[in-house]
Design a protein around this motif. Structure first.
Motif, PDB file in Angstrom:
ATOM      1  N   ALA A   1       7.304  -5.150   1.087  1.00 30.24           N
ATOM      2  CA  ALA A   1       8.752  -5.000   1.249  1.00 30.24           C
ATOM      3  C   ALA A   1       9.503  -6.160   0.631  1.00 30.24           C
ATOM      4  O   ALA A   1      10.602  -5.981   0.087  1.00 30.24           O
ATOM      5  N   ARG A   2       8.922  -7.354   0.691  1.00 35.80           N
ATOM      6  CA  ARG A   2       9.592  -8.522   0.095  1.00 35.80           C
ATOM      7  C   ARG A   2       9.697  -8.391  -1.419  1.00 35.80           C
ATOM      8  O   ARG A   2      10.554  -9.006  -2.052  1.00 35.80           O
TER       9      ARG A   2
ATOM     10  N   SER B   1       7.597   0.254  -2.037  1.00 39.85           N
ATOM     11  CA  SER B   1       7.440   1.239  -0.970  1.00 39.85           C
ATOM     12  C   SER B   1       6.392   2.255  -1.416  1.00 39.85           C
ATOM     13  O   SER B   1       6.044   2.340  -2.593  1.00 39.85           O
TER      14      SER B   1
ATOM     15  N   ASP C   1      -0.218  -5.610   2.393  1.00 39.69           N
ATOM     16  CA  ASP C   1       0.360  -5.174   3.663  1.00 39.69           C
ATOM     17  C   ASP C   1       1.820  -4.813   3.453  1.00 39.69           C
ATOM     18  O   ASP C   1       2.448  -5.221   2.467  1.00 39.69           O
ATOM     19  N   ALA C   2       2.368  -4.057   4.402  1.00 38.82           N
ATOM     20  CA  ALA C   2       3.716  -3.506   4.255  1.00 38.82           C
ATOM     21  C   ALA C   2       4.789  -4.587   4.220  1.00 38.82           C
ATOM     22  O   ALA C   2       5.767  -4.481   3.464  1.00 38.82           O
ATOM     23  N   ASP C   3       4.635  -5.630   5.024  1.00 36.89           N
ATOM     24  CA  ASP C   3       5.668  -6.665   5.072  1.00 36.89           C
ATOM     25  C   ASP C   3       5.773  -7.405   3.740  1.00 36.89           C
ATOM     26  O   ASP C   3       6.868  -7.652   3.238  1.00 36.89           O
ATOM     27  N   THR C   4       4.620  -7.767   3.172  1.00 30.70           N
ATOM     28  CA  THR C   4       4.639  -8.448   1.876  1.00 30.70           C
ATOM     29  C   THR C   4       5.192  -7.523   0.798  1.00 30.70           C
ATOM     30  O   THR C   4       6.012  -7.938  -0.029  1.00 30.70           O
TER      31      THR C   4
END
Length: 320
Positions: A59-60, A64, A54-57
């Motif tokens: 990003a950590r 991208s 997922d995008a949130d993980t």
């Protein structure tokens, strides 16, 4: 310089194995202080699909879209950037390249020492498929054991001992002289014994089963929190308990990026010396990346899953 075309796993959206595709891409070029490696094998880890789910993980981890996939690799140096003195074309190497290892070519920092962007010489006696499994799991196991400091007077409880990190944690704890009790399914008992652990089935009643084996003095939880709770119940102080997959107040959470200096070369040396072995459960060509990830993500495979690329007869064994 002629530009090579090369294959690489790419994803244009975050998600499960279904978002993974093999594409033809321009081969990366080695910049100053870097080496380019012709990859022969890439080892899979849970981290690979967790951080692209997922995008949130993502990003950590600084990822991208479009993104690559896979972190552990082994292969042969084929291009050396300006200022690099420790490597030459033709050197066999292994290491990690964050979310870009499942590709024909990767570029890595020749200085090593930076987790997820490193290259080390592959010792003679270590085949490329094995070398491609060492970085993430080896670093994580080393960091976890460093947190609890096992020695000859210890009995270490390792939770999730049959998993990818467990393969290393069990053997490294034994090499340090400790007795090891490893949790797993009933079906993993023989596998754990082969690694050097005394098997115990996880689940309800685990504390009683461990107590019947004589108790423990340190614990590493490689799965969740069950082993933490059992270790506390058996009197292990928080300072000798470690997790890798979750946070527990008062307990150290190990991170492979914080493994002791020189951990990976030492693990490779132990493999070359025959003191540490890494079971390879399955190998897949890069075109079958989705199947490979589905198998690895099922969490029931015993041993490592490897993506086979340009296999070098001198450096890698046959695909399974």
């Amino acid at each position: 310089m002629q530009e090579h075309r090369s294959r690489a796993v790419r994803l244009d959206a975050f998600g499960g194995p279904e978002v993974l595709d093999v594409r033809e891409v321009p081969a990366p070029q080695a910049g100053p202080g870097q080496v380019r490696v012709r990859v022969t094998a890439a080892g899979l880890n849970p981290m690979d699909w967790i951080m692209t789910a997922d995008a949130d993980t993502a990003a950590r981890f600084g990822l991208s879209l479009p993104a690559g996939f896979g972190t552990d690799y082994a292969g042969v140096v084929d291009q050396v950037g300006a200022g690099v003195t420790g490597f030459a074309a033709g050197d066999r190497v292994f290491g990690s390249a964050l979310s870009r290892a499942a590709a024909d070519f990767v570029v890595a920092d020749a200085a090593g020492e930076v987790a997820a962007n490193e290259a080390y010489r592959t010792p003679d006696g270590v085949d490329d498929r094995t070398a491609a499994t060492l970085a993430i799991a080896g670093r994580t196991a080393s960091a976890a054991l460093a947190a609890v400091g096992p020695g000859p007077d210890d009995t270490v409880l390792i939770g999730g001992a049959a998993g990818g990190v467990g393969v290393f944690a069990v053997q490294l704890a034994r090499i340090a002289g400790a007795r090891v009790i490893g949790t797993g399914s009933a079906g993993s008992a023989g596998y754990l014994r082969e690694l050097g652990a005394e098997p115990v089935v996880y689940g309800d009643g685990l504390a009683d089963r461990v107590r019947a084996l004589g108790g423990v003095t340190a614990a590493v939880d490689l799965h969740g929190v069950e082993t933490v709770h059992v270790a506390r119940e058996l009197g292990v102080p928080d300072g000798r308990i470690c997790t890798i997959a979750t946070q527990v107040d008062g307990v150290t959470a190990a991170n492979g990026a914080n493994a002791p200096s020189g951990a990976l070369p030492e693990i490779a040396r132990l493999v070359a010396a025959g003191r540490l072995r890494v079971p390879i459960a399955a190998g897949f060509p890069i075109e079958q990346i989705r199947r490979a990830v589905e198998l690895q993500a099922g969490r029931h495979v015993r041993g490592k899953v490897v993506i086979d690329l340009q296999l070098d007869p001198a450096g890698a064994g046959p695909s399974l």
